[in-house]
Design a protein around this motif. Structure first.
Motif, PDB file in Angstrom:
ATOM      1  N   MET A 172      -0.499  -6.909  29.149  1.00  0.00           N
ATOM      2  CA  MET A 172      -1.457  -6.032  28.477  1.00  0.00           C
ATOM      3  C   MET A 172      -0.716  -4.930  27.725  1.00  0.00           C
ATOM      4  SD  MET A 172      -4.557  -3.753  30.128  1.00  0.00           S
ATOM      5  CE  MET A 172      -5.479  -5.219  30.576  1.00  0.00           C
ATOM      6  N   THR A 173      -1.156  -4.642  26.515  1.00  0.00           N
ATOM      7  CA  THR A 173      -0.516  -3.600  25.718  1.00  0.00           C
ATOM      8  C   THR A 173      -0.836  -2.234  26.300  1.00  0.00           C
ATOM      9  OG1 THR A 173      -2.431  -3.516  24.238  1.00  0.00           O
ATOM     10  CG2 THR A 173      -0.617  -4.973  23.619  1.00  0.00           C
ATOM     11  N   ASP A 174       0.037  -1.274  26.032  1.00  0.00           N
ATOM     12  CA  ASP A 174      -0.177   0.082  26.516  1.00  0.00           C
ATOM     13  C   ASP A 174      -1.409   0.693  25.841  1.00  0.00           C
ATOM     14  OD1 ASP A 174       2.070  -0.051  28.115  1.00  0.00           O
ATOM     15  OD2 ASP A 174       3.388   0.760  26.552  1.00  0.00           O
ATOM     16  N   PRO A 175      -2.325   1.302  26.598  1.00  0.00           N
ATOM     17  CA  PRO A 175      -3.515   1.899  25.980  1.00  0.00           C
ATOM     18  C   PRO A 175      -3.189   3.056  25.047  1.00  0.00           C
ATOM     19  CG  PRO A 175      -3.820   1.615  28.344  1.00  0.00           C
ATOM     20  CD  PRO A 175      -2.369   1.364  28.061  1.00  0.00           C
ATOM     21  N   ILE A 176      -2.091   3.764  25.343  1.00  0.00           N
ATOM     22  CA  ILE A 176      -1.665   4.882  24.500  1.00  0.00           C
ATOM     23  C   ILE A 176      -0.188   4.715  24.199  1.00  0.00           C
ATOM     24  CG2 ILE A 176      -1.419   7.380  24.311  1.00  0.00           C
ATOM     25  CD1 ILE A 176      -3.676   7.705  26.310  1.00  0.00           C
ATOM     26  N   LEU A 177       0.150   4.652  22.924  1.00  0.00           N
ATOM     27  CA  LEU A 177       1.548   4.603  22.508  1.00  0.00           C
ATOM     28  C   LEU A 177       2.055   6.030  22.339  1.00  0.00           C
ATOM     29  CD1 LEU A 177       1.400   1.783  19.798  1.00  0.00           C
ATOM     30  CD2 LEU A 177       1.970   1.561  22.231  1.00  0.00           C
ATOM     31  N   VAL A 178       3.274   6.280  22.775  1.00  0.00           N
ATOM     32  CA  VAL A 178       3.872   7.610  22.682  1.00  0.00           C
ATOM     33  C   VAL A 178       5.150   7.520  21.865  1.00  0.00           C
ATOM     34  CG1 VAL A 178       4.790   9.584  23.955  1.00  0.00           C
ATOM     35  CG2 VAL A 178       2.946   8.200  24.954  1.00  0.00           C
ATOM     36  N   LEU A 213       3.709  12.113  19.320  1.00  0.00           N
ATOM     37  CA  LEU A 213       2.638  11.421  18.604  1.00  0.00           C
ATOM     38  C   LEU A 213       2.016  10.390  19.543  1.00  0.00           C
ATOM     39  CD1 LEU A 213       1.031  10.727  16.056  1.00  0.00           C
ATOM     40  CD2 LEU A 213       2.919   9.207  15.389  1.00  0.00           C
ATOM     41  N   LEU A 214       0.737  10.573  19.859  1.00  0.00           N
ATOM     42  CA  LEU A 214       0.009   9.693  20.780  1.00  0.00           C
ATOM     43  C   LEU A 214      -0.986   8.858  19.974  1.00  0.00           C
ATOM     44  CD1 LEU A 214      -0.898  12.389  23.472  1.00  0.00           C
ATOM     45  CD2 LEU A 214       1.269  11.167  23.176  1.00  0.00           C
ATOM     46  N   PHE A 234      -4.247   8.358  30.008  1.00  0.00           N
ATOM     47  CA  PHE A 234      -4.388   9.768  29.621  1.00  0.00           C
ATOM     48  C   PHE A 234      -3.756  10.669  30.675  1.00  0.00           C
ATOM     49  CE2 PHE A 234      -7.604   8.545  26.461  1.00  0.00           C
ATOM     50  CZ  PHE A 234      -7.321   9.453  25.444  1.00  0.00           C
ATOM     51  N   GLU A 235      -4.066  10.419  31.933  1.00  0.00           N
ATOM     52  CA  GLU A 235      -3.527  11.268  32.995  1.00  0.00           C
ATOM     53  C   GLU A 235      -2.006  11.216  33.033  1.00  0.00           C
ATOM     54  OE1 GLU A 235      -7.113  11.123  36.295  1.00  0.00           O
ATOM     55  OE2 GLU A 235      -5.680   9.449  36.204  1.00  0.00           O
ATOM     56  N   GLN A 236      -1.432  10.008  32.970  1.00  0.00           N
ATOM     57  CA  GLN A 236       0.012   9.875  33.085  1.00  0.00           C
ATOM     58  C   GLN A 236       0.719  10.411  31.851  1.00  0.00           C
ATOM     59  OE1 GLN A 236       1.800   8.771  35.903  1.00  0.00           O
ATOM     60  NE2 GLN A 236       3.325   9.858  34.673  1.00  0.00           N
ATOM     61  N   ARG A 249     -10.833  16.180  32.111  1.00  0.00           N
ATOM     62  CA  ARG A 249     -10.067  16.926  33.110  1.00  0.00           C
ATOM     63  C   ARG A 249      -8.568  16.881  32.802  1.00  0.00           C
ATOM     64  NH1 ARG A 249     -14.100  14.536  36.808  1.00  0.00           N
ATOM     65  NH2 ARG A 249     -15.481  16.221  37.479  1.00  0.00           N
ATOM     66  N   ALA A 250      -8.106  15.734  32.301  1.00  0.00           N
ATOM     67  CA  ALA A 250      -6.694  15.634  31.914  1.00  0.00           C
ATOM     68  C   ALA A 250      -6.392  16.565  30.745  1.00  0.00           C
ATOM     69  CB  ALA A 250      -6.348  14.192  31.551  1.00  0.00           C
ATOM     70  N   PHE A 251      -7.304  16.657  29.786  1.00  0.00           N
ATOM     71  CA  PHE A 251      -7.118  17.589  28.672  1.00  0.00           C
ATOM     72  C   PHE A 251      -7.089  19.032  29.177  1.00  0.00           C
ATOM     73  CE2 PHE A 251      -8.074  14.105  25.859  1.00  0.00           C
ATOM     74  CZ  PHE A 251      -7.487  14.451  24.651  1.00  0.00           C
ATOM     75  N   GLU A 252      -7.932  19.346  30.154  1.00  0.00           N
ATOM     76  CA  GLU A 252      -7.967  20.703  30.691  1.00  0.00           C
ATOM     77  C   GLU A 252      -6.626  21.074  31.318  1.00  0.00           C
ATOM     78  OE1 GLU A 252     -10.084  24.331  31.509  1.00  0.00           O
ATOM     79  OE2 GLU A 252     -10.540  22.626  30.226  1.00  0.00           O
TER      80      GLU A 252
END
Length: 268
Positions: free
Chosen positions: A1-7, A15-16, A36-38, A97-100
């Motif tokens: 599975m591809t990463d949900p968020i590329l960094v 850049l996310l 998102f959390e990680q 919550r992760a954004f907070e």
């Protein structure tokens, strides 16, 4: 599975990229919530990161929830009301919550439609820049649900109660120019110029002292819910720390020497 968020790192900028173009970057699934959390925990731990940019792969920024799962009552939409509420708490509500908890400023580079939870995702960011191809909608009513990801808390803090109420009650989409007019975004650029514009803004932010940037974001986040006295107390405490950083001493020296400062983030 591809990463949900590329960094991707661009100097002091992270850049996310939401990386589920097949679902128009829908916010669904444990992998996305965990990503998102990680990702944000990693940014918090990396003191070389001074600012982040969030954008979407493909033609959309974020399409919000997975409507196919709503139709089939699968995933986070399965079960009786009490179970769905718990799945929201254990699922998509982990994103705001992760954004907070994020410590660095974050810019939304909205490359295409930001619909429902996608509109709210843009509002979770500190700043928003839009491609002229972007569209925004607080569209939950259109599919017979409420903003379960915190949109009724987020959107009024960006554009004010009345405009937020109009978007939430009608569910109607607005284009990028209307988003600019009501203050949902700070600028609109051609699609091909979006990332460059976001990187330029990120570069201006990243030129400032890294620890002070993190403390300033902390104060801005706390100010959403704190009293004036609480805000003043927090500002005073962090200001005391700021006056004892090496970057403060460097900024003052550069001011008198009429040169550009060189910030490192080191303690005094």
């Amino acid at each position: 599975m591809t990463d949900p968020i590329l960094v991707e790192r661009r100097g002091h900028v992270a850049l996310l990229t939401l990386n589920r173009p097949d679902t128009r970057n829908a916010l669904s699934g444990e992998a996305m919530f965990t990503a998102f959390e990680q990702t944000f925990a990693d940014l918090n731990a990396d003191l070389n990161v001074r600012v982040a940019i969030l954008t979407g792969a493909g033609s959309a920024f974020c399409s919000g929830g997975n409507v196919a799962e709503m139709r089939d009552r699968t995933g986070m939409f399965a079960g009786p009301p009490e179970e769905i509420a718990q799945r929201y708490r254990d699922g998509i509500q982990r994103i705001p919550r992760a954004f907070e908890a994020l410590q660095v400023p974050i810019i939304a580079a909205v490359n295409g439609p930001a619909i429902g939870a996608g509109n709210d995702l843009a509002c979770m960011c500190d700043l928003r820049i839009a491609s002229s191809a972007a569209r925004f909608a607080e569209s939950f009513v259109k599919v017979g649900i409420v903003p379960g990801d915190g949109g009724c808390w987020l959107l009024p803090r960006v554009i004010g109660h009345a405009r937020a109420a109009e978007m939430a009650f009608t569910g109607d989409a607005i284009d990028a120019e209307e988003a600019l007019r009501i203050g949902l975004v700070s600028r609109v650029v051609a699609p091909e110029a979006l990332l460059d514009e976001a990187l330029r803004l990120a570069g201006r932010i990243a030129a400032n002292p890294p620890q002070v940037l993190r403390w300033t974001r902390q104060l801005l986040q706390q100010a959403r819910t704190s009293t004036l006295d609480e805000a003043l107390n927090s500002a005073g405490r962090l200001q005391g720390l700021a006056h004892h950083t090496a970057d403060h001493a460097e900024a003052v020296a550069a001011f008198f020497e009429k040169r550009a400062p060189r910030f490192t983030g080191d303690a005094a």
